[in-house]
Enzyme design. Structure first.
Site, short mmCIF file in Angstrom:
data_model
loop_
_atom_site.label_atom_id
_atom_site.label_comp_id
_atom_site.label_asym_id
_atom_site.label_seq_id
_atom_site.Cartn_x
_atom_site.Cartn_y
_atom_site.Cartn_z
N LEU A 1 0.81 -1.22 0.00
CA LEU A 1 0.00 0.00 0.00
C LEU A 1 0.85 1.27 0.00
O LEU A 1 1.86 1.35 0.69
CB LEU A 1 -0.92 -0.01 1.22
CG LEU A 1 -1.82 -1.24 1.35
CD1 LEU A 1 -2.70 -1.14 2.59
CD2 LEU A 1 -2.68 -1.44 0.09
N HIS B 1 -3.44 4.26 -2.26
CA HIS B 1 -4.40 3.34 -1.63
C HIS B 1 -5.04 3.99 -0.40
O HIS B 1 -6.24 3.83 -0.15
CB HIS B 1 -3.70 2.05 -1.17
CG HIS B 1 -3.14 1.22 -2.27
ND1 HIS B 1 -1.80 1.07 -2.49
CD2 HIS B 1 -3.75 0.47 -3.22
CE1 HIS B 1 -1.60 0.26 -3.52
NE2 HIS B 1 -2.76 -0.12 -3.98
N SER C 1 2.52 0.40 -6.90
CA SER C 1 3.32 -0.56 -6.13
C SER C 1 4.56 -0.97 -6.92
O SER C 1 5.57 -1.34 -6.34
CB SER C 1 2.48 -1.79 -5.82
OG SER C 1 1.34 -1.39 -5.11
N ARG C 2 4.47 -0.90 -8.24
CA ARG C 2 5.61 -1.33 -9.06
C ARG C 2 6.77 -0.33 -9.02
O ARG C 2 7.89 -0.68 -9.36
CB ARG C 2 5.17 -1.54 -10.51
CG ARG C 2 4.26 -2.75 -10.67
CD ARG C 2 3.99 -3.07 -12.13
NE ARG C 2 3.29 -4.33 -12.27
CZ ARG C 2 1.98 -4.48 -12.22
NH1 ARG C 2 1.21 -3.43 -12.02
NH2 ARG C 2 1.43 -5.67 -12.36
#
Ligand code: PAF
Length: 283
Positions: free
Chosen positions: A33, A37, A188-189
């Site tokens: 997260l 998010h 997240s990447r």
């Protein structure tokens, strides 16, 4: 914050909340997260009585095993962030719970047309995986509202279409993309980018901004603008997959009648695949 790893314990809580007449909001995630998010959770908190966050790295939506294996898993940190954001319940199922008969034997939800464009073309089967898991999460949590980020613009439209087609009594709320100070869309990447790739990465958004501005001038054709943007990305060190101007409503090709447009792009930096988009009315 309650934590549930099984369907039974999740259902017990949901049944109780429903009896009490609570409005339930769902934020589906794959974990790792970030502030984007948490913004979804904040919006859900503002609009609902109870907020359920799910964390499940859904194998069904990964078309590349190495992307699935490399997906960052940071359960403890995620849990702390959700406690701080005052989420009410964290649903943490594993693959055996979500797909007890294995992925091959599961019923698949497929949203035609929109699944085949852009991301769907480059990631075969991806959107069937997304639609199927989101459908299952909706059935399990039975939220009145569900929250999705605009960063995954095609996913957002796909889910809206699924909800409409299947008459699901759920409001799909979209939340604006959260960006780093240099414009890079939070993802997240991003944590997998090297220092050099991280330096280049914000160029993806700059290219979208430039293209969207040029669209307004109407001096060049859409095809020309798209191909110039691809060229710029290549020069910057990306391997671009697509840069495309589409109708915001359904991602079909732009016509004379199209009012709202969106520019979408996907490009790789080494092993990391980045996507971003910009709606023309947001300039
Ligand atoms: O956007 C995501 O993180 C995923 O596609 C989702 C919606 C949680 C489904 O796995």
């Amino acid at each position: 914050m309650k934590i549930s790893q099984t369907i039974n314990t999740l259902r017990d809580v949901i049944t109780q909340w429903k009896k009490e007449g609570q409005c339930i909001g769902l934020v589906p995630t794959m974990g790792n997260l970030h502030a984007g998010h948490i913004e979804l959770v904040n919006q859900a908190k503002a609009q609902c009585d109870k907020v359920v966050v799910s964390i499940f790295v859904n194998p069904l939506q990964f078309n590349e095993a190495r992307d699935f294996n490399a997906y960052p898993k940071t359960r403890d940190a995620d849990q702390q962030k959700l406690i701080a954001a005052k989420a009410d319940l964290l649903f943490l199922p594993d693959s055996e719970i979500m797909y007890p008969q294995g992925q091959q034997l599961s019923t698949i939800i497929s949203v035609p047309k929109i699944s085949e464009e852009l991301e769907g073309e480059h990631r075969p089967g991806h959107f069937d995986g997304v639609a199927t898991v989101v459908n299952k999460l909706f059935n399990l949590v039975q939220p009145q509202r569900a929250f999705f980020g605009e960063k995954d613009f095609q996913q957002l439209l796909l889910i809206r279409k699924m909800v409409q087609d299947l008459n699901m009594p759920i409001d799909i709320e979209s939340v604006a993309t959260c960006r780093e100070a240099d414009g890079l869309a939070m993802s997240s990447r991003n944590s997998r980018l090297t220092v050099e790739q991280r330096r280049i990465a914000p160029e993806l958004y700059s290219v979208l901004q430039k293209l969207a501005r040029q669209l307004e001038y109407n001096e060049k054709s859409i095809q020309q603008l798209e191909s110039e943007a691809m060229q710029t990305l290549k020069q910057q060190g990306f391997e671009p997959e697509y840069v495309s101007v589409r109708a915001s409503s359904d991602l079909q090709a732009v016509t004379q009648q199209t009012l709202d447009k969106v520019v979408l792009a996907a490009a790789r930096l080494g092993d990391v695949r980045l996507i971003d988009n910009l709606s023309s009315h947001k300039l």
